[in-house]
Design an enzyme around this catalytic site. Sequence first.
Site, mmCIF file in Angstrom:
data_model
loop_
_atom_site.group_PDB
_atom_site.id
_atom_site.type_symbol
_atom_site.label_atom_id
_atom_site.label_comp_id
_atom_site.label_asym_id
_atom_site.label_seq_id
_atom_site.Cartn_x
_atom_site.Cartn_y
_atom_site.Cartn_z
ATOM 1 N N GLY A 1 0.838 -1.192 0.000
ATOM 2 C CA GLY A 1 0.000 0.000 0.000
ATOM 3 C C GLY A 1 0.871 1.238 0.000
ATOM 4 O O GLY A 1 2.075 1.158 0.305
ATOM 5 N N CYS B 20 5.309 -6.175 1.705
ATOM 6 C CA CYS B 20 5.718 -4.776 1.653
ATOM 7 C C CYS B 20 5.023 -3.960 2.747
ATOM 8 O O CYS B 20 5.285 -4.177 3.922
ATOM 9 C CB CYS B 20 5.475 -4.217 0.251
ATOM 10 S SG CYS B 20 6.499 -2.795 -0.083
ATOM 11 N N TYR B 21 4.094 -3.062 2.397
ATOM 12 C CA TYR B 21 3.398 -2.311 3.442
ATOM 13 C C TYR B 21 2.724 -3.263 4.432
ATOM 14 O O TYR B 21 2.676 -2.996 5.636
ATOM 15 C CB TYR B 21 2.369 -1.361 2.802
ATOM 16 C CG TYR B 21 1.545 -0.585 3.812
ATOM 17 C CD1 TYR B 21 2.080 0.503 4.485
ATOM 18 C CD2 TYR B 21 0.222 -0.950 4.096
ATOM 19 C CE1 TYR B 21 1.324 1.210 5.419
ATOM 20 C CE2 TYR B 21 -0.541 -0.250 5.029
ATOM 21 C CZ TYR B 21 0.021 0.833 5.688
ATOM 22 O OH TYR B 21 -0.719 1.530 6.601
ATOM 23 N N HIS C 174 7.988 -7.900 -3.571
ATOM 24 C CA HIS C 174 6.686 -8.270 -4.140
ATOM 25 C C HIS C 174 6.753 -9.635 -4.819
ATOM 26 O O HIS C 174 7.245 -9.742 -5.935
ATOM 27 C CB HIS C 174 6.230 -7.204 -5.141
ATOM 28 C CG HIS C 174 5.831 -5.936 -4.478
ATOM 29 N ND1 HIS C 174 4.558 -5.733 -3.987
ATOM 30 C CD2 HIS C 174 6.536 -4.813 -4.175
ATOM 31 C CE1 HIS C 174 4.490 -4.548 -3.426
ATOM 32 N NE2 HIS C 174 5.674 -3.966 -3.518
ATOM 33 N N GLU D 83 4.270 -11.219 -6.011
ATOM 34 C CA GLU D 83 3.173 -11.372 -6.981
ATOM 35 C C GLU D 83 3.534 -10.888 -8.381
ATOM 36 O O GLU D 83 2.862 -11.230 -9.337
ATOM 37 C CB GLU D 83 1.923 -10.632 -6.474
ATOM 38 C CG GLU D 83 1.982 -9.104 -6.440
ATOM 39 C CD GLU D 83 2.666 -8.531 -5.190
ATOM 40 O OE1 GLU D 83 3.431 -9.258 -4.529
ATOM 41 O OE2 GLU D 83 2.458 -7.337 -4.901
ATOM 42 N N GLY E 169 -22.108 -13.541 -27.614
ATOM 43 C CA GLY E 169 -21.135 -14.213 -28.476
ATOM 44 C C GLY E 169 -19.770 -14.247 -27.821
ATOM 45 O O GLY E 169 -18.866 -14.935 -28.275
ATOM 46 N N GLY E 170 -19.614 -13.501 -26.733
ATOM 47 C CA GLY E 170 -18.333 -13.475 -26.030
ATOM 48 C C GLY E 170 -18.270 -14.557 -24.973
ATOM 49 O O GLY E 170 -19.276 -15.200 -24.669
ATOM 50 N N ASP F 99 -17.791 -14.516 -21.673
ATOM 51 C CA ASP F 99 -18.453 -14.390 -20.367
ATOM 52 C C ASP F 99 -19.921 -14.821 -20.424
ATOM 53 O O ASP F 99 -20.362 -15.654 -19.642
ATOM 54 C CB ASP F 99 -18.374 -12.949 -19.844
ATOM 55 C CG ASP F 99 -16.943 -12.470 -19.714
ATOM 56 O OD1 ASP F 99 -16.040 -13.327 -19.715
ATOM 57 O OD2 ASP F 99 -16.735 -11.250 -19.625
ATOM 58 N N SER F 100 -20.646 -14.238 -21.366
ATOM 59 C CA SER F 100 -22.070 -14.590 -21.423
ATOM 60 C C SER F 100 -22.230 -16.043 -21.869
ATOM 61 O O SER F 100 -23.172 -16.723 -21.457
ATOM 62 C CB SER F 100 -22.857 -13.632 -22.316
ATOM 63 O OG SER F 100 -22.432 -13.696 -23.645
ATOM 64 N N LYS G 155 -10.708 -13.442 -15.361
ATOM 65 C CA LYS G 155 -10.889 -13.800 -16.774
ATOM 66 C C LYS G 155 -10.289 -15.160 -17.123
ATOM 67 O O LYS G 155 -10.923 -15.979 -17.804
ATOM 68 C CB LYS G 155 -10.203 -12.722 -17.616
ATOM 69 C CG LYS G 155 -10.344 -12.919 -19.070
ATOM 70 C CD LYS G 155 -11.533 -12.179 -19.498
ATOM 71 C CE LYS G 155 -12.339 -12.889 -20.493
ATOM 72 N NZ LYS G 155 -13.697 -12.392 -20.465
#
Length: 554
Positions: free
Chosen positions: A96, A123-124, A210, A212, A265-266, A268-269, A410
């Site tokens: 942070g 870190c923080y 870090h 990550e 058509g993507g 996610d849906s 995603k």
Amino acid sequence: MGAKTPARRVATTDDIEVSAYLEIAKELHGEAVVAEKPKYPAERDTVAVIDFGSQYSMLIARRVRECRVYCELLSYDTPWQKIASLNPKGFIFSGGPASVYEPGVPLAPAFIYESRLPILGICYGMQVITHQLGGKVTPGTRHEYGHAILHISAEDSPLFVNLPSSLPVWMSHGDQITEMPPGFKALAYTENSPIAVMGNDSGIFGLQFHPEVAHTPQGKTILQNFLYEVCKCKGNWTPGNFIAESIDRIKQQVGEGRVICALSGGVDSAVVATLVHRAIGDQLTCIFVNNGLLRREEPERVLNTFQRNLHMNIVYVDASEKFLRRLKGVVDPELKRQHIGEEFIRVFEEEAAKLGKFDFLAQGTLYPDVIESATTESKVSAKIKTHHNVGGLPAKMSLALIEPLRYLFKDEVREVGLALGLPEDMVWRQPFPGPGLAIRIIGEVTKERLETLRAADWIVMNEIKKAKLYRQLWQSFAVLTDVQSVGVMGDYRTYGYLIALRAVTSEDAMTADWARLPYELLSRISNRIVNEVSNVNRVVYDITSKPPSTIEWE
Ligand code: XMP
């Protein structure tokens, strides 16, 4: 874009066409219904990532999920009830921007320490632990940013299982730990940080670097060690488990009710619809609106996948003419978006009304959308209402929301899509904006101009796929500009349109870089476009990054 029209672009992680429309239609009134919170089975290991405002917080959560451990990103001021309901096996404190010794900065609530569960402070987050447990943090005499070599001094620490004695890490801090809290030992050091890693016997650790970020190549092993060796997580967060749990939950939530879902058509849906369909079969009806702004053969492909292969109830609405009429004479990009959004909602409402009463709306909201809107409870529920307002469309439909993907990233959605048996083409589809080709045509959208762009776009897609670059690129497409220029073809002088190519790499669409496509490929695309697409005699390649540019041209 004019200064007067506020931007309606949404930072999408996919072609969240529907959500984008809903975003656009925020102002439309409707009755808010708060979605039910999902309930997690106790056997799923969970870790709570406590957010202190680092730009990398979401990345920590993604890395944890990559280790097949479920986690949620929660603000440092999240109440205990919420955290307890997750039944966490440990905590990770993010980095942070604050300095712990300044007044009023975010600190961890006492109940986290009182829980006696393992904690990893990054870190923080490490400085928070130090400060709160009786150590000392001071402004560093030398700031440490960038690469450093970590030397491990406590090789038997569970954090360092399967790691060499020295490894590269990424540092980014100004403050320094000058005195560890009682009971802590230094476990590793770098040239500038004598206490680069610390830990005690109760499973509380701090990392000054870090783990990550990609610049710490073995960072994921450290995180995995914390999760598996210290928190004793089993890595049971898998697409298969997720699918089974989701199906149960949807069944419980829906009962005998009817669900409606808008397909775009993507991915996610598509994943949402497939999950809901698995759970409740024909109680689900999907509406697929062809707004006339889709790519070549897109409507056929979507219908084919869902109707023929997945045997879903789909109502296909060809509303192309309606959208085109609405877009007549419209050149302002934001106005295009607004008209398209409103028209979509009108068509969706109209079609849904013909199908009788529905109880639920299934929608592909993802975790980054939820996190970005807010991390606190209250703000998250505000977002649910907003979505519902527009998602529920008319108040008279009074729909509750089903958002099975609202805790997924995603890449997890893609994994789930593959595990559900969706075609790779659909799962790996590049994001496509809700307003579709309309915002890739500079100026007025007409039938002819759409055909020109479709033809050019088809070639771009085709060649990018042939070159096996499709998945590596965040997006690659053609833009039809309103610029005309002189050319020569055979013995004739031409005065044709200019097509711009755009291909970018990106992680999340917030920033992007132009892709260094091979010259040969660019040359093939350009040749094919000027030869095969009438009215186009010039092709340029966009070599600007975002920022300062944007991915789309409008
Ligand atoms: P920009 O152009 O702002 O785009 O860099 C970032 C990402 O968002 C997509 N995009 C949209 N998606 N509705 C959408 O659903 C929109 O109005 C819209 N505008 C941009 C764009 O394709 C990129 O992935």
